[in-house]
Write an enzyme that holds these catalytic residues in place. Sequence first.
Site, PDB file in Angstrom:
ATOM      1  CG  HIS A 180      -2.055   0.874   1.392  1.00 54.52           C
ATOM      2  ND1 HIS A 180      -1.560   2.114   1.541  1.00 54.52           N
ATOM      3  CD2 HIS A 180      -3.244   1.001   1.219  1.00 54.52           C
ATOM      4  CE1 HIS A 180      -2.755   2.985   1.844  1.00 54.52           C
ATOM      5  NE2 HIS A 180      -3.890   2.174   1.393  1.00 54.52           N
ATOM      6  CD  GLN A 190      -6.569  -4.798   3.834  1.00 56.16           C
ATOM      7  OE1 GLN A 190      -7.412  -5.556   3.781  1.00 56.16           O
ATOM      8  NE2 GLN A 190      -6.815  -3.374   3.842  1.00 56.16           N
ATOM      9  CG  ASP A 202       0.842  -2.536   6.352  1.00 55.71           C
ATOM     10  OD1 ASP A 202      -0.426  -2.856   6.857  1.00 55.71           O
ATOM     11  OD2 ASP A 202       0.552  -1.910   5.217  1.00 55.71           O
ATOM     12  CB  CYS A 210      -3.696   3.156  -1.639  1.00 54.09           C
ATOM     13  SG  CYS A 210      -4.984   4.491  -1.271  1.00 54.09           S
ATOM     14  CE  LYS A 268      -7.438  -0.914   6.410  1.00 57.18           C
ATOM     15  NZ  LYS A 268      -8.181  -0.651   5.163  1.00 57.18           N
TER      16      LYS A 268
END
Length: 404
Positions: A121, A201, A198, A362, A224
């Site tokens: 991202h 997700q 990261d 993104c 999320k």
Amino acid sequence: MLDIQKIRADFPILSQTVNGKPLVYFDNGATSQKPQVVIDAEVKYYNEINANIHRGVHTLSQLATDAYEVARGKVKDHINAKHAYEVLFTSGTTHGINLVANGFASILKPGDEVVVSSLEHHSNIVPWQMLCEKTGAVLKVIPIDDNGELIIEEFDKLLSDKTKIVTVNHISNALGVINPIKYIIDKAHAVGSAVLIDGAQAVPHLKPDVQELDCDFYAFSGHKMCGPTGTGILYGKEEWLNKLPPYQGGGEMIKEVTFEKTTYADLPHKFEAGTPNIAGGIVLGTAIDYLNEIGFDKIHEYENELLEHATKRLNEIEGIRIYGNTKNKASVVSFNIDGIHPYDVGSIIDKLGIAVRTGHHCAQPIMNFFCIPGTIRASFSFYNTKEEIDQMVDAVKKAQTMLS
């Protein structure tokens, strides 16, 4: 098995209509919907204990402080951090990544190397580009193949004693590909590099064990995973958080201030300047409780069923191409239809009540690799159903007929 109808009843927004049609919400990769228990917890905070934290001896301040620190403890247990003070509250994944990148400005020197992947991202690209411009370090990129998977052999070749930090996502937001992060972490550590993951997700679908992974940093967002927007977590190993300078200056992050010198507070407060999103932090703890009550094993199993069903049904459509064809995927299908712009498909199926994400997500380098302007991304959660997927497939077929 999950009682899907019971779960769906927990989410008030799922009962509404959009453009006269029942809402089918497949934009969970952008943000998840919120169960009533999370909504109620936010209202309860403002109704009953609203006060600033860590700074007052009065009853409400103490209640708010206790609730906030209990939430920190819930996150610590959820990700299996060694210490609660290794858990920093942030405004989201982007904040956490920038905090680390800013800190590494005091560590890197010209010629040092930062490794990112082609699956990132923008939030896990741009801060490192800025860092390299500031320090003279060099940005190295792990390439991907036509299936959207990292070419691990090329990653191995990138590593050297110049590598100071490797930063990759756990799961690609654009393709749903699950990266082999344990391998990446171990190989990076073998050359003395730090590793940031990261996890934005990943956390809606699984429980990361940061001690088992042995990552140095793990960043994710609350919104999320059924929590409020404007909330996030940065986990950092104690040794690394002690090495990095504060990201912001202000109240709370100090031990003593004079005009001659300031000394900083101990962890975690060193990195938590100013009044935080107190309600958000507390309610993130509520969201984590909710997900754990359902059970991540059950969530994983059910979402895999949704992914398999969606992949099978979408492949019935002539001219479709799915990006990220790999066995190791989260419940995300990113696709296009030959000769049709993804935005046009998204606009038409929105009229039928179906919410998907269209565009580059993104993640423009991924789109450039595949030579496409973007994709249609359907991202599923445990409160979605196979019947909703069938409705989406019918809507996509209708859009294809209208646009061909």
